[in-house]
Design a protein around this motif. Structure first.
Motif, mmCIF file in Angstrom:
data_model
loop_
_atom_site.group_PDB
_atom_site.id
_atom_site.type_symbol
_atom_site.label_atom_id
_atom_site.label_comp_id
_atom_site.label_asym_id
_atom_site.label_seq_id
_atom_site.Cartn_x
_atom_site.Cartn_y
_atom_site.Cartn_z
ATOM 1 N N LEU A 182 0.802 -1.217 0.000
ATOM 2 C CA LEU A 182 0.000 0.000 0.000
ATOM 3 C C LEU A 182 0.838 1.272 0.000
ATOM 4 N N SER A 183 2.113 1.154 0.334
ATOM 5 C CA SER A 183 2.994 2.321 0.342
ATOM 6 C C SER A 183 3.357 2.789 -1.060
ATOM 7 N N HIS A 184 2.950 2.048 -2.068
ATOM 8 C CA HIS A 184 3.182 2.463 -3.455
ATOM 9 C C HIS A 184 2.123 3.440 -3.943
ATOM 10 N N PHE A 185 1.071 3.651 -3.155
ATOM 11 C CA PHE A 185 -0.059 4.465 -3.610
ATOM 12 C C PHE A 185 -0.237 5.684 -2.716
ATOM 13 N N ASN A 186 -0.535 6.824 -3.350
ATOM 14 C CA ASN A 186 -0.725 8.065 -2.596
ATOM 15 C C ASN A 186 -2.047 8.050 -1.838
ATOM 16 N N ASN A 187 -2.160 8.907 -0.831
ATOM 17 C CA ASN A 187 -3.397 9.019 -0.081
ATOM 18 C C ASN A 187 -4.491 9.593 -0.973
ATOM 19 N N PRO A 188 -5.733 9.185 -0.805
ATOM 20 C CA PRO A 188 -6.240 8.241 0.196
ATOM 21 C C PRO A 188 -6.219 6.794 -0.276
ATOM 22 N N PHE A 189 -5.449 6.516 -1.316
ATOM 23 C CA PHE A 189 -5.441 5.198 -1.943
ATOM 24 C C PHE A 189 -4.342 4.287 -1.398
ATOM 25 N N GLY A 190 -3.560 4.787 -0.459
ATOM 26 C CA GLY A 190 -2.478 4.011 0.117
ATOM 27 C C GLY A 190 -1.710 4.832 1.133
ATOM 28 N N ASP A 297 -28.231 10.285 15.153
ATOM 29 C CA ASP A 297 -29.356 9.364 15.204
ATOM 30 C C ASP A 297 -28.966 8.100 15.969
ATOM 31 N N GLU A 298 -29.920 7.521 16.627
ATOM 32 C CA GLU A 298 -29.654 6.281 17.358
ATOM 33 C C GLU A 298 -29.191 5.194 16.385
ATOM 34 N N GLY A 299 -28.111 4.520 16.736
ATOM 35 C CA GLY A 299 -27.587 3.455 15.895
ATOM 36 C C GLY A 299 -26.811 3.930 14.686
ATOM 37 N N ILE A 300 -26.523 5.229 14.592
ATOM 38 C CA ILE A 300 -25.808 5.767 13.438
ATOM 39 C C ILE A 300 -24.438 5.107 13.278
ATOM 40 N N LYS A 301 -24.048 4.914 12.055
ATOM 41 C CA LYS A 301 -22.734 4.332 11.750
ATOM 42 C C LYS A 301 -21.866 5.415 11.136
ATOM 43 N N TYR A 302 -20.703 5.633 11.739
ATOM 44 C CA TYR A 302 -19.764 6.631 11.245
ATOM 45 C C TYR A 302 -18.724 5.943 10.367
ATOM 46 N N VAL A 303 -18.520 6.482 9.170
ATOM 47 C CA VAL A 303 -17.539 5.929 8.245
ATOM 48 C C VAL A 303 -16.521 7.017 7.931
ATOM 49 N N MET A 304 -15.255 6.736 8.221
ATOM 50 C CA MET A 304 -14.204 7.719 7.979
ATOM 51 C C MET A 304 -13.442 7.385 6.709
ATOM 52 N N ILE A 305 -13.190 8.419 5.907
ATOM 53 C CA ILE A 305 -12.377 8.292 4.702
ATOM 54 C C ILE A 305 -10.962 8.751 5.058
ATOM 55 N N PRO A 306 -9.966 7.874 5.018
ATOM 56 C CA PRO A 306 -8.600 8.275 5.404
ATOM 57 C C PRO A 306 -7.928 9.071 4.291
ATOM 58 N N SER A 307 -8.294 10.343 4.172
ATOM 59 C CA SER A 307 -7.842 11.144 3.031
ATOM 60 C C SER A 307 -6.442 11.707 3.205
ATOM 61 N N GLY A 308 -5.921 11.707 4.429
ATOM 62 C CA GLY A 308 -4.594 12.262 4.661
ATOM 63 C C GLY A 308 -3.990 11.750 5.958
ATOM 64 N N TYR A 309 -2.743 12.090 6.170
ATOM 65 C CA TYR A 309 -2.026 11.678 7.381
ATOM 66 C C TYR A 309 -2.731 12.192 8.626
ATOM 67 N N ARG A 310 -3.316 13.381 8.491
ATOM 68 C CA ARG A 310 -4.005 14.008 9.622
ATOM 69 C C ARG A 310 -5.155 13.158 10.139
ATOM 70 N N ASP A 311 -5.758 12.316 9.269
ATOM 71 C CA ASP A 311 -6.872 11.473 9.700
ATOM 72 C C ASP A 311 -6.422 10.400 10.679
ATOM 73 N N PHE A 312 -5.202 9.912 10.537
ATOM 74 C CA PHE A 312 -4.692 8.911 11.475
ATOM 75 C C PHE A 312 -4.316 9.561 12.808
ATOM 76 N N GLN A 313 -3.854 10.808 12.768
ATOM 77 C CA GLN A 313 -3.633 11.540 14.016
ATOM 78 C C GLN A 313 -4.963 11.754 14.738
ATOM 79 N N TRP A 314 -6.000 12.002 13.966
ATOM 80 C CA TRP A 314 -7.351 12.176 14.509
ATOM 81 C C TRP A 314 -7.850 10.879 15.153
ATOM 82 N N LEU A 315 -7.655 9.767 14.440
ATOM 83 C CA LEU A 315 -8.121 8.479 14.943
ATOM 84 C C LEU A 315 -7.430 8.092 16.244
#
Length: 452
Positions: A182-190, A297-315
């Motif tokens: 996966l390190s061969h691909f740029n964010n958010p694709f790797g 909403d009750e039971g809501i599902k959150y889906v995160m798109i890892p678009s950048g390095y900052r998203d992993f710092q957030w997680l």
């Protein structure tokens, strides 16, 4: 004294003449470039590596110059600040690359980390010999719906659609071997250019998500119907709110304003897609349009798109309940942006393979052939729509770009003043053609206005 004044006047006239000539040439080339850009996109589904046609833009050096000029002047097509920071190139030559990940025995993870690759080293999207190889899920969704889109016989769709594609990433997703691939691909694709230790540290906190993400209502055997709601101005005055809320599940993304617009866009939110940037910026920006907070909403599902390095710092901060320790969101507390009873099993992190698969097979943009390639990515709305295609049986799309988009404001909550602006970041024309083809193939039902 007079001769000096004459020389100055002559110099000014020469400069003015050259400027006018350059401007006229720029406009002429720009028109030609736009025409080529449009011609390269009218192919519908593009898109396996071997089946994708070569873009008509590849050999047009003059158009490349125009593109650079637009990046500087922000004329007609624009880049946002955060995207310039994430992806611009320094203009080195593109590599011709052949590489196959090293094989290893099952259960072993003894490989060493490969040297870092960087986006600046490539003038256009690098193509690897495993570009169209994706990880598959070990828990494929069982199909029980007789009307499911997965039963489509459309040749383009069935050729490109992978029902078992791995949608999500969690704490056991990334071995060293997977990291190297996966390190061969740029964010958010790797993970190109990312720090292995920090990303793995963030992933460590994410448990294996509950799958399938969506199940049929009632006895769990019927069809799963989903509405995916974008923010396009075509929804203003549409009166589609009741129909949208009538679906089993409703996908929304970004601002997702519903208060005051319920009649047109509904009020229910079952699945909410976001990035760290869209979450933080939207909350501050959309307050003036009536967004007090994001859907809870009750039971809501959150889906995160890892678009950048900052998203992993957030997680990392989200799952430890701490403040973000570094990056653009330093000192923010992510837990404040979600429901108080955030169930980690209902939090999903999209897999880079899924995002690359969308780009390669359905949303291949000619912009990937240029120096700004690294900022070209699907919109969050496009990601939401394709996630629905892989988790639902019946998918209806509302508030997405259509061929008559010029008739409507940019969004349903800003009135009629602002028209749609195209950015390099997102290829709306390619997405528009994809939605049209999916609709014509009866895979989705795309809401379109029927004016009297």
């Amino acid at each position: 004294m007079a001769s000096r004044a004459v020389r100055r006047i002559v110099a000014v006239l020469i400069i003015l003449t050259i400027s006018i000539c350059l401007y006229m040439r720029l406009q002429h080339s720009k028109k030609a470039g736009i025409q080529l850009f449009g011609e390269a996109k009218d192919k519908g589904f593009l898109l396996t590596e071997e089946g994708a046609p070569k873009s008509a833009l590849d050999d047009n050096e003059e158009l490349t110059t125009i593109v650079k000029a637009e990046l500087v002047t922000k004329n007609a097509v624009q880049l946002t600040t955060e995207d310039i920071d994430e992806g611009t190139s320094d203009g080195n030559e593109t590599r011709s690359i052949q590489h196959t990940p090293t094989k290893r025995s099952v259960g072993s993870d003894s490989e060493t980390l490969m040297p870092l690759l960087h986006k600046k080293d490539f003038r256009k999207l690098p193509q690897w010999d495993f570009e169209d190889v994706y990880s598959r899920s070990d828990q494929p969704r069982q199909m029980t719906c007789s009307l499911s889109l997965r039963k489509s016989e459309d040749a383009n769709f069935t050729k490109n659609f992978i029902p078992t594609i791995n949608l999500f990433m969690y704490n056991r997703s990334v071995t060293v071997r997977e990291w190297n691939r996966l390190s061969h691909f740029n964010n958010p694709f790797g993970f190109m250019g990312y720090d292995y230790r920090e990303v793995v540290a963030a992933l460590r906190h994410i448990p294996k998500p509950q799958e399938p993400m969506l199940v049929a209502r009632g006895d769990g055997v019927g069809c799963v119907s989903c509405a995916v709601v974008g923010t396009a101005g075509i929804l203003s005055g549409s009166g589609m709110g009741k129909e949208i809320d009538g679906h089993d599940y409703v996908f929304r993304m970004n601002g997702a304003i519903t208060k005051g617009y319920e009649e047109d866009v509904g009020n229910k939110t079952s699945v909410y897609l976001h990035t760290a940037y869209s979450l933080t910026s939207a909350l501050s920006y959309y307050k003036k349009h009536g967004l007090p907070r994001f859907a809870r909403d009750e039971g809501i599902k959150y889906v995160m798109i890892p678009s950048g390095y900052r998203d992993f710092q957030w997680l990392q901060a989200l799952f430890t309940g701490k403040l973000v320790s570094a990056g653009p969101f330093k000192h923010l507390r992510p837990t404040q942006y979600y429901t108080e009873k955030l169930d980690h099993k209902h939090f999903y992190l999209l897999h880079p393979d899924f995002l690359r698969y969308l780009r390669n097979r359905f949303l291949r943009s000619p912009g990937l052939n240029y120096e700004f390639w690294a900022v070209v990515k699907p919109t969050n709305g496009a990601v939401a729509l394709f996630l629905a295609l892989h988790t639902c049986d019946v998918v209806n799309a509302y508030g997405f770009i259509t061929e008559d988009y010029q008739k409507y404001p940019h969004t349903y909550y800003k009135g009629t003043a602002q028209k749609m602006i195209f950015y390099f970041t997102h290829d709306f024309i390619t997405e528009m053609n994809a939605w049209k083809n999916l609709h014509n193939a009866r895979i989705i039902n795309l809401y379109q206005r029927r004016e009297p």
